[in-house]
Scaffold this motif. Structure first.
Motif, PDB file in Angstrom:
ATOM      1  N   THR A 345     -49.140   8.477 -18.189  1.00  0.00           N
ATOM      2  CA  THR A 345     -48.667   9.811 -17.828  1.00  0.00           C
ATOM      3  C   THR A 345     -48.679   9.958 -16.312  1.00  0.00           C
ATOM      4  O   THR A 345     -49.659   9.594 -15.650  1.00  0.00           O
ATOM      5  CB  THR A 345     -49.556  10.889 -18.463  1.00  0.00           C
ATOM      6  N   LEU A 346     -47.594  10.482 -15.750  1.00  0.00           N
ATOM      7  CA  LEU A 346     -47.526  10.760 -14.324  1.00  0.00           C
ATOM      8  C   LEU A 346     -48.072  12.162 -14.079  1.00  0.00           C
ATOM      9  O   LEU A 346     -47.577  13.133 -14.660  1.00  0.00           O
ATOM     10  CB  LEU A 346     -46.081  10.656 -13.833  1.00  0.00           C
ATOM     11  N   SER A 347     -49.113  12.248 -13.234  1.00  0.00           N
ATOM     12  CA  SER A 347     -49.740  13.545 -12.965  1.00  0.00           C
ATOM     13  C   SER A 347     -49.671  13.853 -11.474  1.00  0.00           C
ATOM     14  O   SER A 347     -50.049  13.008 -10.648  1.00  0.00           O
ATOM     15  CB  SER A 347     -51.204  13.537 -13.407  1.00  0.00           C
ATOM     16  N   GLY A 375     -41.915   9.092 -21.979  1.00  0.00           N
ATOM     17  CA  GLY A 375     -40.809   9.430 -22.862  1.00  0.00           C
ATOM     18  C   GLY A 375     -40.293  10.847 -22.705  1.00  0.00           C
ATOM     19  O   GLY A 375     -39.283  11.209 -23.317  1.00  0.00           O
ATOM     20  N   LYS A 376     -40.946  11.670 -21.874  1.00  0.00           N
ATOM     21  CA  LYS A 376     -40.524  13.046 -21.688  1.00  0.00           C
ATOM     22  C   LYS A 376     -39.473  13.151 -20.575  1.00  0.00           C
ATOM     23  O   LYS A 376     -39.330  12.271 -19.737  1.00  0.00           O
ATOM     24  CB  LYS A 376     -41.717  13.932 -21.351  1.00  0.00           C
ATOM     25  N   LYS A 377     -38.755  14.268 -20.574  1.00  0.00           N
ATOM     26  CA  LYS A 377     -37.685  14.508 -19.607  1.00  0.00           C
ATOM     27  C   LYS A 377     -38.024  15.753 -18.781  1.00  0.00           C
ATOM     28  O   LYS A 377     -38.293  16.816 -19.338  1.00  0.00           O
ATOM     29  CB  LYS A 377     -36.339  14.717 -20.316  1.00  0.00           C
ATOM     30  N   LEU A 378     -38.012  15.575 -17.450  1.00  0.00           N
ATOM     31  CA  LEU A 378     -38.363  16.660 -16.546  1.00  0.00           C
ATOM     32  C   LEU A 378     -37.192  16.962 -15.631  1.00  0.00           C
ATOM     33  O   LEU A 378     -36.604  16.057 -15.030  1.00  0.00           O
ATOM     34  CB  LEU A 378     -39.592  16.280 -15.711  1.00  0.00           C
ATOM     35  N   VAL A 539     -35.111   6.554 -24.906  1.00  0.00           N
ATOM     36  CA  VAL A 539     -36.154   7.156 -25.738  1.00  0.00           C
ATOM     37  C   VAL A 539     -37.547   6.812 -25.227  1.00  0.00           C
ATOM     38  O   VAL A 539     -38.455   7.637 -25.217  1.00  0.00           O
ATOM     39  CB  VAL A 539     -35.996   6.688 -27.205  1.00  0.00           C
ATOM     40  N   ASN A 540     -37.736   5.570 -24.799  1.00  0.00           N
ATOM     41  CA  ASN A 540     -39.072   5.099 -24.420  1.00  0.00           C
ATOM     42  C   ASN A 540     -39.366   5.254 -22.932  1.00  0.00           C
ATOM     43  O   ASN A 540     -40.399   4.784 -22.459  1.00  0.00           O
ATOM     44  CB  ASN A 540     -39.225   3.620 -24.802  1.00  0.00           C
ATOM     45  N   ARG A 541     -38.461   5.875 -22.192  1.00  0.00           N
ATOM     46  CA  ARG A 541     -38.665   5.999 -20.759  1.00  0.00           C
ATOM     47  C   ARG A 541     -38.707   7.460 -20.354  1.00  0.00           C
ATOM     48  O   ARG A 541     -38.019   8.310 -20.917  1.00  0.00           O
ATOM     49  CB  ARG A 541     -37.543   5.307 -19.987  1.00  0.00           C
ATOM     50  N   SER A 542     -39.498   7.724 -19.334  1.00  0.00           N
ATOM     51  CA  SER A 542     -39.550   9.074 -18.785  1.00  0.00           C
ATOM     52  C   SER A 542     -38.386   9.263 -17.821  1.00  0.00           C
ATOM     53  O   SER A 542     -37.961   8.325 -17.157  1.00  0.00           O
ATOM     54  CB  SER A 542     -40.875   9.300 -18.045  1.00  0.00           C
ATOM     55  N   MET A 556     -33.620  19.333 -20.718  1.00  0.00           N
ATOM     56  CA  MET A 556     -34.893  18.733 -20.333  1.00  0.00           C
ATOM     57  C   MET A 556     -36.054  19.360 -21.122  1.00  0.00           C
ATOM     58  O   MET A 556     -35.988  20.519 -21.546  1.00  0.00           O
ATOM     59  CB  MET A 556     -35.152  18.928 -18.834  1.00  0.00           C
ATOM     60  N   ASP A 557     -37.119  18.592 -21.303  1.00  0.00           N
ATOM     61  CA  ASP A 557     -38.310  19.111 -21.983  1.00  0.00           C
ATOM     62  C   ASP A 557     -38.982  20.194 -21.147  1.00  0.00           C
ATOM     63  O   ASP A 557     -39.583  21.132 -21.689  1.00  0.00           O
ATOM     64  CB  ASP A 557     -39.310  17.977 -22.239  1.00  0.00           C
ATOM     65  N   GLU A 558     -38.913  20.049 -19.818  1.00  0.00           N
ATOM     66  CA  GLU A 558     -39.457  21.068 -18.935  1.00  0.00           C
ATOM     67  C   GLU A 558     -38.635  21.073 -17.649  1.00  0.00           C
ATOM     68  O   GLU A 558     -38.181  20.023 -17.190  1.00  0.00           O
ATOM     69  CB  GLU A 558     -40.934  20.820 -18.615  1.00  0.00           C
ATOM     70  N   ILE A 559     -38.464  22.256 -17.069  1.00  0.00           N
ATOM     71  CA  ILE A 559     -37.715  22.396 -15.816  1.00  0.00           C
ATOM     72  C   ILE A 559     -38.622  23.097 -14.808  1.00  0.00           C
ATOM     73  O   ILE A 559     -39.230  24.128 -15.114  1.00  0.00           O
ATOM     74  CB  ILE A 559     -36.425  23.220 -16.011  1.00  0.00           C
ATOM     75  N   LEU A 560     -38.714  22.499 -13.602  1.00  0.00           N
ATOM     76  CA  LEU A 560     -39.445  23.117 -12.509  1.00  0.00           C
ATOM     77  C   LEU A 560     -38.436  23.748 -11.554  1.00  0.00           C
ATOM     78  O   LEU A 560     -37.453  23.112 -11.192  1.00  0.00           O
ATOM     79  CB  LEU A 560     -40.285  22.086 -11.746  1.00  0.00           C
TER      80      LEU A 560
END
Length: 602
Positions: A345-347, A375-378, A539-542, A556-560
């Protein structure tokens, strides 16, 4: 590669001398033998001439023997001189090639801060112009230096053996010439350094203006640019002419001294022959030695100029070789260590960043925090100047970061070398750099050097081209994927360049893929198709998508939402439309632009 401890010119010179020690050692031996034969042959000539003044019939066998010895010694000297040049000159080429490799390897390890202080034009001038001076220094400079040393030591000794008094008379003009020569020598050292800096300045300006040629033409800046180049060129011309004046009027003083020396030999030598103090053979040998003494004096000015230029060039090269490299960048993770950190996880925790030497008191980024699971999309939305690209460069670790703010799993990314971190993260910028090669080559560059231990499902060339929505364009090209794109991709449109860069990033997989406003030059339909492919197949990449277009981020799963370096809102598309006025206003404006674009196309 050059050892990291070589922090001075003396260490640098010794490093390369030691690398070529065998070649240099043989060269010194052969140079000595050449000079020894050169001073021995006139003695043979002296003996032969003196035999001619006696009874020729009685001296005939000795006369023939002397002639054959002269011929044999001359032939041997030709062979040895050839070997001395081979072993004396070749190291200069070897040093040139090795030093270019060392410099490029060092430049490849230096960070953004070094390149911001030393622009491309200056570095190109160092690698091209200054290394030429170093090649001459280690080649002809080294060989002629020892040639002059041996010539100026052996020749006077043999002259002294014939006539000490005549030798002393010959030294008078030489001593006088050296006193004058020293003034020119000291001035030359300063001028060579000035010329080196003038070349670097001119190269800097040329690269700068060539990069902005389109702006120069469109803004009618031709006259101003020509004036700037002319001024830099004039400074280079002035210092070069100054060097030439010294080389023409002062350095030849040694040649003039040699001519005076010959006059002294003929005048005083004739008197000594009349008094029977010298034979005709001895005065002939002495004249031969004066010619041998003339050769090093004639070349001394040129060789000293080469040595001066080489020392000035070495000083310039040291600015690169002595630049500090972050010790972390020398580290390398093993395959096992790479596998251990894969899919982490990138934090980002309370990240603030202020550019070095910036006039702004406020940092560009202020207390940025978020997490990106594997695997998530930002998505990151922001207007111009909101800090989007700065954030991307921090995530890439292209900027020098403080510790304790960006983590990959449990490990701070500042503890990774940039080489290892860029295996985990691949970034596509809005201004991609393309090489003057084929489409296929631009996609596959670097893939062979990437250890793909974190994703075994590498895409094929055709798949990456199709995912980047480039297939229809490629099919229209005459040579299709083997089409040469030209320097910096000049044969392609802006949108084609961006899509080709996307294909390049997709071909060499990484844990995290960052798209930094790379869809700015494509239309909305192409953008939608590209994002659909990325969302469905990666699918397997962020994925991190940075854009000022909300349409590229809405899935996207989350938008900043960034504004003036701060996160003012976060969430998914529908949530932000309700809760963030800035987001909603931007969405409405872009929807109107999209509708107007579709109507104009219709």
């Amino acid at each position: 590669m050059l050892v990291e401890s070589a922090h001075s010119k003396a260490q640098l010179i010794w490093h390369y001398l030691w690398q070529n020690r065998l070649s240099y050692s043989l060269a010194i031996v052969f140079i000595f033998l050449v000079n020894w034969l050169q001073v021995e042959i006139p003695l043979m000539v002296k003996t032969t001439i003196d035999l001619l003044t006696g009874d020729i019939s009685q001296n005939h066998p000795a006369l023939l023997n002397g002639i054959f010895m002269i011929i044999g010694a001359s032939l041997v000297m030709i062979v040895i001189r050839t070997l001395s040049r081979m072993f004396g000159l070749n190291p200069g080429r070897f040093v040139e090639a090795q030093l270019k490799n060392d410099l490029f390897a060092k430049l490849n390890r230096l960070t953004d801060s070094f390149h911001s202080e030393n622009n491309s034009g200056k570095l190109i001038s160092i690698i091209n112009n200054d290394i030429t001076g170093i090649r001459l220094f280690f080649g002809i400079g080294f060989m002629q230096l020892f040639n002059i040393i041996f010539a100026l030591s052996l020749t006077p000794i043999y002259m002294w053996k014939i006539s000490p008094s005549l030798t002393l008379y010959c030294l008078l003009p030489i001593v006088f010439a050296f006193i004058i020569y020293r003034f020119g020598f000291v001035r030359m050292r300063v001028l060579w350094t000035q010329r080196m800096h003038s070349l670097q300045t001119l190269s800097e300006q040329l690269v700068h203006f060539l990069s902005g040629m389109d702006v120069i033409k469109s803004e009618h800046m031709d006259d101003w640019v020509q004036q700037q180049i002319a001024q830099a060129n004039q400074k280079l011309l002035d210092v070069t002419l100054h060097i030439q004046r010294i080389q023409v009027f002062i350095l030849p003083i040694l040649n003039y001294a040699n001519e005076v020396m010959k006059i002294l030999i003929l005048g005083l030598g004739a008197t000594m022959i009349v008094k029977s103090e010298l034979t005709i053979g001895e005065i002939t040998a002495f004249l031969s030695y004066s010619v041998m003494l003339a050769m090093p004096f004639m070349s001394l000015g040129r060789i000293l100029s080469v040595l001066q230029m080489g020392m000035a060039s070495l000083k310039s090269v040291m600015t690169i070789l002595n630049a500090q490299v972050d010790p972390t960048n020398l580290l390398r993770l093993s395959d096992q260590q790479t596998q251990a950190i894969a899919r982490s996880t990138l934090s980002v925790k309370n990240l603030s960043y202020r550019y070095p030497n910036s006039e702004h008191v406020e940092p560009t980024l202020k207390n940025i925090s978020f997490e990106l699971a594997q695997g998530k999309k930002l998505g990151i939305l922001g207007s111009v100047g909101s800090g989007k690209t700065t954030l991307v460069n921090c995530l890439n670790h292209l900027k020098d970061l403080p510790t304790g703010h960006i983590f990959y799993g449990e490990q701070d990314i500042t503890t990774f070398s940039r080489h290892d971190w860029h295996k985990q993260v691949r970034t596509i910028t809005q201004d991609p750099y393309l090489f003057s090669a084929t489409l296929n080559e631009n996609i596959t560059f670097g893939s062979k050097n990437t250890s793909n231990t974190f994703d075994k499902q590498q895409l094929s060339l055709d798949q990456t081209i199709e995912m980047a929505q480039l297939k229809s364009d490629v099919d229209r090209f005459t040579n299709q994927a083997e089409t040469i794109v030209g320097e910096k991709g000049i044969m392609l449109s802006g949108g084609q360049k961006q899509r080709l860069s996307i294909a390049r990033a997709l071909y060499t997989p990484a844990d995290i893929l960052i798209l930094d406003n790379v869809l700015s030059a494509v239309d909305y339909e192409t953008e939608r198709a590209i994002m659909s492919e990325l969302n469905n197949k990666l699918v397997n990449r962020s994925l991190i998508v940075v854009s000022h277009r909300i349409s590229a981020l809405q899935d996207m799963d989350e938008i900043l939402v960034l504004k003036e370096g701060e996160i003012i809102a976060r969430g998914q598309h529908l949530q932000l439309l309700k809760d963030c006025a800035y987001y909603k206003q931007t969405w409405d404006l872009q929807q109107n632009e999209k509708q107007n674009e579709q109507e104009s196309d219709a």
